[in-house]
Scaffold this motif. Sequence first.
Motif, PDB file in Angstrom:
ATOM      1  N   GLU A 184       0.084  -0.992   0.050  1.00 44.25           N
ATOM      2  CA  GLU A 184      -0.111  -0.344   0.223  1.00 44.25           C
ATOM      3  C   GLU A 184       1.213   1.349   0.119  1.00 44.25           C
ATOM      4  O   GLU A 184       0.752   2.183   0.167  1.00 44.25           O
ATOM      5  N   ASN A 205       4.638   6.156   2.424  1.00 51.11           N
ATOM      6  CA  ASN A 205       5.700   5.693   3.414  1.00 51.11           C
ATOM      7  C   ASN A 205       6.428   6.634   3.984  1.00 51.11           C
ATOM      8  O   ASN A 205       7.528   7.225   3.964  1.00 51.11           O
ATOM      9  N   GLY A 212       4.869  -6.046   8.169  1.00 47.85           N
ATOM     10  CA  GLY A 212       4.658  -6.866   7.748  1.00 47.85           C
ATOM     11  C   GLY A 212       5.143  -7.894   9.118  1.00 47.85           C
ATOM     12  O   GLY A 212       4.933  -9.035   9.042  1.00 47.85           O
ATOM     13  N   SER A 233       2.882  -8.563  12.271  1.00 43.14           N
ATOM     14  CA  SER A 233       2.014  -9.305  12.812  1.00 43.14           C
ATOM     15  C   SER A 233       0.960 -10.506  12.029  1.00 43.14           C
ATOM     16  O   SER A 233       2.294 -10.845  11.091  1.00 43.14           O
ATOM     17  N   GLY A 247       4.651  -1.771  10.935  1.00 44.52           N
ATOM     18  CA  GLY A 247       4.242  -0.580  10.874  1.00 44.52           C
ATOM     19  C   GLY A 247       3.689   0.456  10.900  1.00 44.52           C
ATOM     20  O   GLY A 247       3.505   1.508  10.392  1.00 44.52           O
TER      21      GLY A 247
HETATM   22  N1  LIG Z   1      -5.323  -9.939  14.066  1.00 42.21           N
HETATM   23  C1  LIG Z   1      -4.486  -9.798  14.248  1.00 42.21           C
HETATM   24  N2  LIG Z   1      -4.083  -8.793  14.161  1.00 42.21           N
HETATM   25  C2  LIG Z   1      -3.527  -7.687  14.382  1.00 42.21           C
HETATM   26  C3  LIG Z   1      -2.575  -7.843  15.544  1.00 42.21           C
HETATM   27  C4  LIG Z   1      -2.742  -9.026  15.884  1.00 42.21           C
HETATM   28  O1  LIG Z   1      -1.761  -9.873  16.897  1.00 42.21           O
HETATM   29  N3  LIG Z   1      -3.428  -9.810  15.469  1.00 42.21           N
HETATM   30  N4  LIG Z   1      -1.405  -6.922  16.180  1.00 42.21           N
HETATM   31  C5  LIG Z   1      -1.920  -5.437  15.228  1.00 42.21           C
HETATM   32  C6  LIG Z   1      -0.963  -4.894  16.479  1.00 42.21           C
HETATM   33  S1  LIG Z   1      -1.212  -4.167  17.535  1.00 42.21           S
HETATM   34  C7  LIG Z   1      -0.463  -4.279  15.085  1.00 42.21           C
HETATM   35  S2  LIG Z   1       0.874  -2.910  15.453  1.00 42.21           S
HETATM   36  C8  LIG Z   1      -0.054  -4.112  13.964  1.00 42.21           C
HETATM   37  C9  LIG Z   1       1.118  -4.217  13.421  1.00 42.21           C
HETATM   38  O2  LIG Z   1       0.660  -4.221  11.670  1.00 42.21           O
HETATM   39  P1  LIG Z   1       2.464  -4.779  10.881  1.00 42.21           P
HETATM   40  O3  LIG Z   1       3.086  -4.661  11.351  1.00 42.21           O
HETATM   41  O4  LIG Z   1       2.431  -6.239  10.173  1.00 42.21           O
HETATM   42  O5  LIG Z   1       2.639  -3.825   9.820  1.00 42.21           O
HETATM   43  P2  LIG Z   1       1.579  -3.943   8.309  1.00 42.21           P
HETATM   44  O6  LIG Z   1       0.642  -5.058   8.158  1.00 42.21           O
HETATM   45  O7  LIG Z   1       2.086  -3.779   7.854  1.00 42.21           O
HETATM   46  O8  LIG Z   1       0.481  -2.299   8.452  1.00 42.21           O
HETATM   47  C10 LIG Z   1      -0.075  -2.357   9.864  1.00 42.21           C
HETATM   48  C11 LIG Z   1      -0.961  -0.264   9.091  1.00 42.21           C
HETATM   49  O9  LIG Z   1       0.212   0.285   9.181  1.00 42.21           O
HETATM   50  C12 LIG Z   1       0.158   0.291   8.183  1.00 42.21           C
HETATM   51  N5  LIG Z   1       1.861   1.260   7.663  1.00 42.21           N
HETATM   52  C13 LIG Z   1       2.704  -0.287   7.230  1.00 42.21           C
HETATM   53  N6  LIG Z   1       4.117   0.484   6.594  1.00 42.21           N
HETATM   54  C14 LIG Z   1       3.214   2.021   6.871  1.00 42.21           C
HETATM   55  C15 LIG Z   1       4.948   3.320   6.498  1.00 42.21           C
HETATM   56  N7  LIG Z   1       6.090   2.022   6.200  1.00 42.21           N
HETATM   57  N8  LIG Z   1       4.547   4.612   6.731  1.00 42.21           N
HETATM   58  C16 LIG Z   1       3.371   5.300   7.225  1.00 42.21           C
HETATM   59  N9  LIG Z   1       2.267   3.840   7.518  1.00 42.21           N
HETATM   60  C17 LIG Z   1       2.758   2.005   7.556  1.00 42.21           C
HETATM   61  C18 LIG Z   1      -0.297  -0.119   7.403  1.00 42.21           C
HETATM   62  O10 LIG Z   1      -0.200   0.911   6.066  1.00 42.21           O
HETATM   63  C19 LIG Z   1      -1.809  -0.088   8.105  1.00 42.21           C
HETATM   64  O11 LIG Z   1      -2.352   0.209   8.614  1.00 42.21           O
HETATM   65  O12 LIG Z   1      -1.476  -4.995  13.753  1.00 42.21           O
HETATM   66  C20 LIG Z   1      -2.093  -5.512  14.045  1.00 42.21           C
HETATM   67  N10 LIG Z   1      -3.097  -6.339  12.901  1.00 42.21           N
END
Ligand SMILES: Nc1nc2c(c(=O)[nH]1)N[C@H]1C(S)=C(S)[C@@H](COP(=O)(O)OP(=O)(O)OC[C@H]3O[C@@H](n4cnc5c(N)ncnc54)[C@H](O)[C@@H]3O)O[C@H]1N2
Length: 436
Positions: A218, A233, A282, A284, A330
């Motif tokens: 995205e 980003n 990425g 989670s 993320g």
């Molecule tokens: N079923 C579950 N869903 C989620 C869990 C869980 O335990 N079970 N944990 C939640 C928690 S807590 C978090 S924190 C997030 C962690 O997500 P990820 O590290 O996997 O990150 P993404 O899925 O890639 O993105 C999450 C969110 O952040 C935005 N994003 C990503 N990269 C950027 C960037 N470079 N700049 C700005 N924003 C960014 C992305 O678009 C998503 O909105 O997971 C929960 N889900």
Amino acid sequence: MKEPQSSLFNKQDSSNPVDHNPAKFNRKPITAATAQQKVADYVRLIDTETISLYTAGGRFLAEDVQAPHPYPHFRRSGMDGYAVIASDIAQASSDHMIWLQVIDNIPCGQTPSVPLIQGTAARIMTGAMVPDEADTVVMLEMTESRQAEGKEWVGLKRSVEQGRNITPIGLEIQAGDMLLTKGAQIGAGEISVLATFGVHEVEVYRRPQVAIFSTGTELLSVEQPIEPGKIRNSNSYMLAEQVKAAGGEPHVLGAIMDDLELARTTMLQALSSYDIVISSGGVSVGDYDVMGDLVRSDEVEMLFNKISMRPGSVTTGAVKDGKLLFALSGNPGACFVGCELLVRPTIRQMMNSKHDYLPEWTATLGHDYHKINSFTRYVRGSIAVEEGKIVAYPASLDESSVMVTIKDSDCLIVIPPTSEVLPAGTTVSVLRLSRS
Ligand SMILES: Nc1nc2c(c(=O)[nH]1)N[C@H]1C(S)=C(S)[C@@H](COP(=O)(O)OP(=O)(O)OC[C@H]3O[C@@H](n4cnc5c(N)ncnc54)[C@H](O)[C@@H]3O)O[C@H]1N2
Ligand code: MOO
Ligand SMILES: [Mg+2]
């Protein structure tokens, strides 16, 4: 900061097989302190380089600096006036003016040209070298002067206590004193010390080179217009700033699509070329959370993939060939906290800093905190001093996904696991964020 490297990041295929691997759900949370320790166990001091003092600001010293001579190294006048022998003017009063013959004139940078003898004085300026025989300097304002018999005289109506206005040798520093030790961060005060002792070339730790890449199909680059479902980003640039503030040198590698192979290549290349690698996103349990999968693979040794904290519970740490990888969440709030709690200390530990972890203060909670959680929360907040007390106000929005309140925060309020509302007035710990 280096420009994003684009060559790796054009792959179009983002399809990922749906993964029902239970390992990704089976994570063992450890405390933030344990995670910090696990990381610290792998930190190695980085190599050093010698740089000019003029460019040393902000760097971390890699040598101990001892004083080669005392400071000041000569008896120095603290005032513009006359160097005298105190016993000569002991009887001076408004009814009994004492006149001394002025036999020398000592501006800054010169040495006295004749020894003072009883009944004489030397005109002297602030910072100039006091004649050995003088034990006092009288301020110009306390004197009168006249010429008589082709000679110059100075008159005093008051006695002056012996030793007045003379800075003794070594008042600040004795020869051999330890001035600065390895790991000290060089600021204006340190530069002043180094310059004083002639250290014009300084041995400092090399800045750790930190690669930063973001994962997320995205993600748009900052220059691109928004599109439905896509975001720019921001994390890469936020992280770069955090890395810089910690003392490292960021290299933004840009964003890659959520593709395991692409993530693997990027991660391995970054690990081989830089001292530390940070990824965002990425980690989670989602279908496209490729960094989580990668860290569980044989490519790296995983240190942890769950921390009992919010935001950032999925913050992941790994090591390969002695190099640390931080796979941060993320979500911008979680990404920020993960970097402050884990990456910042690592960068600073590599440069021997004793101020590696965020400084911790005790404060009073400014208003009730309603969120209930079994994990410790690191809540963005701002500090105020009210009636002599430090009061910490939680930000209005502190969700992991919230970006905008990061800029309003100067601390992270540590809210321990709780099942009840935490009322205003509760004593809490706060971690100070540096806002330079
Ligand atoms: N079923 C579950 N869903 C989620 C869990 C869980 O335990 N079970 N944990 C939640 C928690 S807590 C978090 S924190 C997030 C962690 O997500 P990820 O590290 O996997 O990150 P993404 O899925 O890639 O993105 C999450 C969110 O952040 C935005 N994003 C990503 N990269 C950027 C960037 N470079 N700049 C700005 N924003 C960014 C992305 O678009 C998503 O909105 O997971 C929960 N889900
Ligand atoms: O891991 Mo998430 O950031 O706890 O909210
Ligand atoms: Mg995810």
